[in-house]
Scaffold this motif. Sequence first.
Motif, mmCIF file in Angstrom:
data_model
loop_
_atom_site.group_PDB
_atom_site.id
_atom_site.type_symbol
_atom_site.label_atom_id
_atom_site.label_comp_id
_atom_site.label_asym_id
_atom_site.label_seq_id
_atom_site.Cartn_x
_atom_site.Cartn_y
_atom_site.Cartn_z
ATOM 1 N N ALA A 40 48.461 51.398 -4.374
ATOM 2 C CA ALA A 40 47.313 50.831 -3.658
ATOM 3 C C ALA A 40 47.525 49.335 -3.511
ATOM 4 O O ALA A 40 47.898 48.664 -4.471
ATOM 5 N N HIS A 41 47.310 48.842 -2.300
ATOM 6 C CA HIS A 41 47.402 47.396 -2.079
ATOM 7 C C HIS A 41 46.481 46.976 -0.933
ATOM 8 O O HIS A 41 46.065 47.802 -0.125
ATOM 9 N N ILE A 42 46.193 45.700 -0.912
ATOM 10 C CA ILE A 42 45.337 45.135 0.128
ATOM 11 C C ILE A 42 46.141 45.108 1.427
ATOM 12 O O ILE A 42 47.283 44.635 1.436
ATOM 13 N N PRO A 43 45.571 45.624 2.521
ATOM 14 C CA PRO A 43 46.294 45.586 3.793
ATOM 15 C C PRO A 43 46.720 44.150 4.131
ATOM 16 O O PRO A 43 45.949 43.208 3.967
ATOM 17 N N GLY A 44 47.966 44.010 4.548
ATOM 18 C CA GLY A 44 48.487 42.699 4.927
ATOM 19 C C GLY A 44 49.096 41.912 3.782
ATOM 20 O O GLY A 44 49.646 40.842 3.995
ATOM 21 N N SER A 45 49.003 42.435 2.568
ATOM 22 C CA SER A 45 49.592 41.708 1.432
ATOM 23 C C SER A 45 51.096 41.951 1.368
ATOM 24 O O SER A 45 51.597 42.941 1.878
ATOM 25 N N CYS A 46 51.780 41.025 0.752
ATOM 26 C CA CYS A 46 53.231 41.085 0.597
ATOM 27 C C CYS A 46 53.539 41.265 -0.887
ATOM 28 O O CYS A 46 53.012 40.533 -1.720
ATOM 29 N N ASN A 47 54.387 42.226 -1.215
ATOM 30 C CA ASN A 47 54.731 42.497 -2.613
ATOM 31 C C ASN A 47 55.870 41.592 -3.058
ATOM 32 O O ASN A 47 56.977 41.668 -2.542
ATOM 33 N N VAL A 48 55.565 40.711 -4.004
ATOM 34 C CA VAL A 48 56.554 39.845 -4.635
ATOM 35 C C VAL A 48 56.340 39.985 -6.136
ATOM 36 O O VAL A 48 55.557 39.242 -6.730
ATOM 37 N N PRO A 49 56.999 40.984 -6.757
ATOM 38 C CA PRO A 49 56.782 41.210 -8.189
ATOM 39 C C PRO A 49 56.985 39.926 -8.993
ATOM 40 O O PRO A 49 57.789 39.068 -8.626
ATOM 41 N N LEU A 50 56.241 39.821 -10.082
ATOM 42 C CA LEU A 50 56.272 38.615 -10.895
ATOM 43 C C LEU A 50 57.693 38.219 -11.287
ATOM 44 O O LEU A 50 58.056 37.048 -11.218
ATOM 45 N N ALA A 51 58.525 39.181 -11.668
ATOM 46 C CA ALA A 51 59.906 38.868 -12.056
ATOM 47 C C ALA A 51 60.685 38.289 -10.875
ATOM 48 O O ALA A 51 61.455 37.332 -11.037
ATOM 49 N N THR A 52 60.490 38.824 -9.683
ATOM 50 C CA THR A 52 61.164 38.312 -8.481
ATOM 51 C C THR A 52 60.662 36.915 -8.162
ATOM 52 O O THR A 52 61.447 36.020 -7.836
ATOM 53 N N LEU A 53 59.369 36.718 -8.263
ATOM 54 C CA LEU A 53 58.773 35.407 -7.997
ATOM 55 C C LEU A 53 59.331 34.368 -8.969
ATOM 56 O O LEU A 53 59.703 33.268 -8.572
ATOM 57 N N ARG A 54 59.419 34.752 -10.236
ATOM 58 C CA ARG A 54 59.938 33.847 -11.262
ATOM 59 C C ARG A 54 61.395 33.474 -10.954
ATOM 60 O O ARG A 54 61.773 32.317 -11.012
ATOM 61 N N GLU A 55 62.193 34.465 -10.594
ATOM 62 C CA GLU A 55 63.626 34.271 -10.364
ATOM 63 C C GLU A 55 63.925 33.516 -9.068
ATOM 64 O O GLU A 55 64.870 32.746 -9.002
ATOM 65 N N HIS A 56 63.108 33.727 -8.029
ATOM 66 C CA HIS A 56 63.404 33.168 -6.703
ATOM 67 C C HIS A 56 62.334 32.198 -6.205
ATOM 68 O O HIS A 56 62.183 32.018 -4.997
ATOM 69 N N ARG A 57 61.617 31.549 -7.106
ATOM 70 C CA ARG A 57 60.512 30.682 -6.676
ATOM 71 C C ARG A 57 60.959 29.589 -5.727
ATOM 72 O O ARG A 57 60.260 29.270 -4.771
ATOM 73 N N ALA A 58 62.153 29.019 -5.938
ATOM 74 C CA ALA A 58 62.630 27.940 -5.060
ATOM 75 C C ALA A 58 62.824 28.452 -3.637
ATOM 76 O O ALA A 58 62.442 27.775 -2.667
ATOM 77 N N GLU A 59 63.385 29.639 -3.488
ATOM 78 C CA GLU A 59 63.588 30.218 -2.158
ATOM 79 C C GLU A 59 62.258 30.560 -1.497
ATOM 80 O O GLU A 59 62.103 30.416 -0.287
ATOM 81 N N LEU A 60 61.295 31.021 -2.289
ATOM 82 C CA LEU A 60 60.002 31.427 -1.746
ATOM 83 C C LEU A 60 59.157 30.234 -1.299
ATOM 84 O O LEU A 60 58.389 30.341 -0.347
ATOM 85 N N LEU A 61 59.303 29.103 -1.978
ATOM 86 C CA LEU A 61 58.464 27.937 -1.678
ATOM 87 C C LEU A 61 58.553 27.513 -0.222
ATOM 88 O O LEU A 61 57.562 27.099 0.373
ATOM 89 N N ALA A 62 59.744 27.614 0.354
ATOM 90 C CA ALA A 62 59.930 27.198 1.748
ATOM 91 C C ALA A 62 59.126 28.063 2.720
ATOM 92 O O ALA A 62 58.893 27.664 3.859
ATOM 93 N N HIS A 63 58.684 29.222 2.279
ATOM 94 C CA HIS A 63 57.978 30.154 3.151
ATOM 95 C C HIS A 63 56.504 30.306 2.776
ATOM 96 O O HIS A 63 55.823 31.193 3.292
ATOM 97 N N LEU A 64 56.034 29.443 1.883
ATOM 98 C CA LEU A 64 54.642 29.523 1.418
ATOM 99 C C LEU A 64 53.937 28.182 1.604
ATOM 100 O O LEU A 64 53.449 27.587 0.663
ATOM 101 N N ASP A 65 53.886 27.703 2.833
ATOM 102 C CA ASP A 65 53.277 26.397 3.077
ATOM 103 C C ASP A 65 51.800 26.498 3.445
ATOM 104 O O ASP A 65 51.172 25.516 3.772
ATOM 105 N N GLU A 66 51.242 27.670 3.378
ATOM 106 C CA GLU A 66 49.844 27.875 3.729
ATOM 107 C C GLU A 66 49.047 28.230 2.471
ATOM 108 O O GLU A 66 49.585 28.251 1.382
ATOM 109 N N ASP A 67 47.768 28.499 2.651
ATOM 110 C CA ASP A 67 46.967 28.966 1.522
ATOM 111 C C ASP A 67 47.515 30.297 1.026
ATOM 112 O O ASP A 67 47.835 31.183 1.822
ATOM 113 N N VAL A 68 47.614 30.435 -0.293
ATOM 114 C CA VAL A 68 48.150 31.645 -0.902
ATOM 115 C C VAL A 68 47.145 32.161 -1.921
ATOM 116 O O VAL A 68 46.650 31.404 -2.757
ATOM 117 N N VAL A 69 46.865 33.463 -1.842
ATOM 118 C CA VAL A 69 46.043 34.135 -2.845
ATOM 119 C C VAL A 69 46.948 35.115 -3.572
ATOM 120 O O VAL A 69 47.622 35.941 -2.944
#
Length: 194
Positions: A40-69
């Motif tokens: 189950a997930h909120i429509p339109g949400s993107c799955n970035v598991p915590l471990a992936t986020l932790r490991e690739h935060r630098a790569e993700l930052l360039a694509h998260l310049d807007e409000d993030v929930v």
Amino acid sequence: MSTTPAPTHSLSPTVLHRLVQEGRAPRLLDVRTPAEFRTAHIPGSCNVPLATLREHRAELLAHLDEDVVLVCRSGTRAAQAEKILADAGLPNLRVLEGGIVAWETAGAPVNRGPERWDMERQVRLVAGSVVLTTGLVGVFVPGVHLIGTAIGAGLMYAAVSNSCAMGVMLSKLPYNRGPRPDIRRVIADLQSPR
């Protein structure tokens, strides 16, 4: 002992639902495991598991310049993700209050997949089974009950530290992992229009 601080900014399910309905939805990052996300997930949400986020935060930052929930089951992992991204320099972060549980309770829409047990329920099953088994075996084999005592101590530590070693171990099982998220695919999802 490391504890996760309470999120500095949160967003109620009601407010987020209204923003989604008005077409002003912020970027939604669901930090649960792929298996939990598929359930189950909120429509339109993107799955970035915590471990992936932790490991690739630098790569993700360039694509998260807007409000993030940030979204998880109840808010705990989302608060951890908030700290990771805030420490990396991302300013516009909020955590969905109460996570997907509160979202569903508020009657907001979810995309559903095959039903799976969430991590908290799996931890309760394993911990309860170990305690029950060692308690029963301990009647015949002295000292075995101490394993159940150790599990109880681990659960108390999990509550105090807001972390769960058993949950981390269970998340590595094939049932919970699903396919490992490919960072290129995650970034492509972040770049696609919502």
